[in-house]
Design an enzyme around this catalytic site. Structure first.
Site, PDB file in Angstrom:
ATOM      1  N   HIS A 147       0.839  -1.194  -0.096  1.00 58.71           N
ATOM      2  CA  HIS A 147       0.013  -0.131   0.141  1.00 58.71           C
ATOM      3  C   HIS A 147       0.864   1.249   0.105  1.00 58.71           C
ATOM      4  O   HIS A 147       1.833   1.401   0.768  1.00 58.71           O
ATOM      5  CB  HIS A 147      -0.707   0.161   1.151  1.00 58.71           C
ATOM      6  CG  HIS A 147      -1.693   1.263   1.473  1.00 58.71           C
ATOM      7  ND1 HIS A 147      -1.171   2.107   2.264  1.00 58.71           N
ATOM      8  CD2 HIS A 147      -2.770   1.758   0.821  1.00 58.71           C
ATOM      9  CE1 HIS A 147      -2.032   3.161   2.272  1.00 58.71           C
ATOM     10  NE2 HIS A 147      -3.104   2.947   1.166  1.00 58.71           N
ATOM     11  N   HIS A 205       1.386  11.139  -2.196  1.00 59.03           N
ATOM     12  CA  HIS A 205       0.242  10.994  -1.437  1.00 59.03           C
ATOM     13  C   HIS A 205      -0.441  12.216  -1.557  1.00 59.03           C
ATOM     14  O   HIS A 205      -0.083  13.286  -0.841  1.00 59.03           O
ATOM     15  CB  HIS A 205       0.660  10.439  -0.126  1.00 59.03           C
ATOM     16  CG  HIS A 205      -0.559   9.862   0.555  1.00 59.03           C
ATOM     17  ND1 HIS A 205      -0.689   9.564   2.205  1.00 59.03           N
ATOM     18  CD2 HIS A 205      -1.895   9.503   0.004  1.00 59.03           C
ATOM     19  CE1 HIS A 205      -1.859   9.030   2.279  1.00 59.03           C
ATOM     20  NE2 HIS A 205      -2.546   8.862   1.092  1.00 59.03           N
TER      21      HIS A 205
END
Length: 583
Positions: free
Chosen positions: A130, A176
């Site tokens: 992830h 991100h």
């Protein structure tokens, strides 16, 4: 304790504290367990064990029924460099060193893949990362190719990259979104994957794009991907597939899995030429437990609200790259888990969404994952890159239980233990009970109580190697360590258990001679948990090694169990001597 000195020789350790006194600890070589002496006497003649004697030991004690003369001879040859080796056969010291050696590990030391790899991709658990580019926390850490490379070298097969436009909207960055994390170039990430994809395993690598790009940047990504991977890239001939290809068919191939970004589709349908980044992944991923329409919102990992028909609006070159289509159907959970006859897809859920779905739609999840792929990802509040219990996903057939790989915790150790199975290739075949369909079209129900299938019995004899792998003052400035061991099972709730040994004070080579026993209802998914700690009276116990092992491949008999550091790297010398038996 401000001025401390340490001296060491082969028989004693001296600790001088505060110039006032010194403590002397005698080092000793522990006596081998009585059981080992008994076994050597039983399988040797006149103090010498021949190749044939060793072969019988391997079959009758170690449970290796297929052991051959050549297998025993290979063990002999591995000991020839030792001064204690005798040409006529093994004396006790050589036999004992074999038991504590690398060839006698708790799972097979080879990297041989032995699961059937010819079934559809949906029949396997995949070692899944992830936010694979992050070096630390989810808010402010750097993005880099290093964690991607490290993950691939450990056998991870699913790499996640978050794609965002740069500030000028003319290039692509991996970062991100909506956080302070620094970006990394997409091309650098793709090249890192190409160069390291098959170093640990030849089975396929899946790259999941969390895509926040407008069509013109999707076209740019398509060119990058095609130029980087060339013929290694797998692109299906048609969007219509009744089942996924097998890992065997896809050996040494790279697959792209993604869906179009919601924010650009919405703005383009509204007639706007501009697109904002939006869709931050920092929401908690929470949905109303009573209203499954929350799944259609753009929450968590940004998978919500995207319908498969919207792929028509993506750049054609980019759309052609997608080997595993991701998306959700309109409506609630029943529609999300519906099964189409001539289509397979990937669905994503946060850990919270999965927990909620498992309570009300457990069998539907199992049925869905028999054909389709389910990816589970950490909730957005795990800002420190912690992880979650993977067994909820695995028990319901979820193939891609996505973990943050850059830190360390019990759950990540469990993940590493699970994927030590099947030669560490990153693919583990799901248990048959998750793939079977009964005569009345029924499937496995994870909510039902399971009967005990087997009992693991074992014994922890001793440990060694810390003196060689650690500084002498690593655990305590003024005395040797006080080791104790936690032995337990990580698995479905009914199988979870833990036992803790006695503390052995002031000893680098502790002897426990303690037995343990665990009942197992779902041994196919169980992982043996072993952790060693240095006892602290205040409760802040020091870490002294860990290993997590797949019960499905645990070898019976007396075994040398190597320990690993917090990040999963194996110590060179530190190990435990243990015995395992299934009844």
């Amino acid at each position: 304790m401000s001025n401390q000195s340490f001296n060491n020789n082969k028989t004693k350790q001296y600790f001088k504290v505060c110039f006032c006194f010194r403590r002397i600890f005698r080092l000793r070589d522990p006596e081998p367990p009585e059981e080992i002496n008994f076994l050597f006497e039983r399988y040797s003649r006149d103090g010498t064990m021949s190749v044939e004697d060793l072969r019988r030991f391997l079959v009758e004690v170690q449970g290796d029924e297929s052991a051959t003369h050549d297998d025993a001879l290979a063990i002999f040859n591995s000991l020839k460099h030792l001064h204690i080796f005798q040409r006529r056969g093994l004396h006790f010291d050589a036999f004992y060193r074999y038991l504590l050696g690398d060839l006698n590990g708790p799972i097979s030391p080879t990297t041989t893949v032995f699961h059937d790899m010819r079934a559809p991709l949906s029949h396997y658990y995949l070692y899944t990362g992830h936010n694979s580019y992050l070096t630390g926390n989810q808010l402010s850490s750097d993005s880099s190719t290093k964690p991607i490379i490290n993950a691939l070298k450990r056998g991870v097969r699913v790499i996640e990259l978050d794609l965002w436009p740069n500030s000028n909207k003319d290039d692509v960055k991996v970062t991100h979104g909506g956080t302070l994390t620094a970006p990394v170039d997409l091309l650098h990430c793709l090249r890192a994957i190409k160069e390291n994809a098959f170093e640990a395993s030849e089975y396929p690598v899946v790259i999941t794009f969390e895509d926040h790009l407008p069509p013109h940047l999707q076209s740019k990504v398509a060119t990058m991907v095609q130029n980087t991977f060339g013929g290694t890239l797998y692109t299906p001939e048609s969007d219509e597939m009744s089942e996924f290809r097998s890992p065997e068919y896809l050996k040494r191939r790279i697959l792209i899995s993604t869906k179009p970004p919601k924010e650009y589709l919405e703005t383009s349908s509204a007639g706007s030429s501009k697109g904002g980044e939006g869709g931050s992944k920092q929401s908690s991923g929470k949905g109303s437990k009573s209203d499954w329409s929350s799944f259609d919102k753009d929450e968590g990992d940004g998978e919500g609200g995207i319908q498969e028909e919207d792929e028509e609006k993506t750049a054609p070159q980019y759309r052609h790259l997608i080997a595993i289509h991701a998306g959700k159907l309109k409506g609630g959970i029943d529609n999300m888990l519906s099964i189409e006859e001539n289509k397979v897809r990937r669905l994503s859920m946060s850990e919270q969404e999965l927990e909620t779905a498992a309570k009300t739609h457990g069998t539907a999840l199992v049925r869905f994952t028999q054909k389709n792929l389910l990816r589970v990802y950490p909730k957005g509040t795990r800002l420190t890159s912690s992880n979650y219990n993977p067994f909820i996903g695995w028990m319901h057939g979820a193939q891609m239980v996505a973990f943050n790989m850059q830190g360390y915790d019990k759950h990540l150790w469990t993940m590493q233990g699970m994927f030590r199975a099947n030669g560490g290739c990153g693919y583990v075949k799901k248990p048959d009970f998750l793939l079977e369909v009964g005569p009345n079209n029924q499937v496995f129900d994870p909510s039902l109580a399971q009967q005990v299938k087997t009992i693991l019995k074992g014994k922890l004899y001793l440990g060694e190697g810390w003196l060689l792998d650690f500084r002498h003052t690593h655990f305590d400035l003024c005395s040797p360590p006080d080791f104790f061991v936690k032995v337990g099972i990580e698995g479905v709730p009914a199988d979870k258990a833990k036992q803790i040994t006695n503390v052995i004070d002031d000893d680098w080579q502790p002897i426990w001679n303690e037995e343990f026993q665990f009942e197992l209802r779902v041994p196919e998914l169980a992982v043996l948990r072993i952790e060693v700690h240095d006892n602290d009276l205040g409760g802040n116990h020091g870490f002294a090694g860990q290993t997590y092992l797949p019960i499905s491949e645990l070898r019976t008999g007396i075994r040398a169990v190597p320990l690993h550091d917090r990040r999963g790297n194996k110590y060179k010398h530190t190990r435990l001597l243990m015995e395992f038996e299934f009844t």
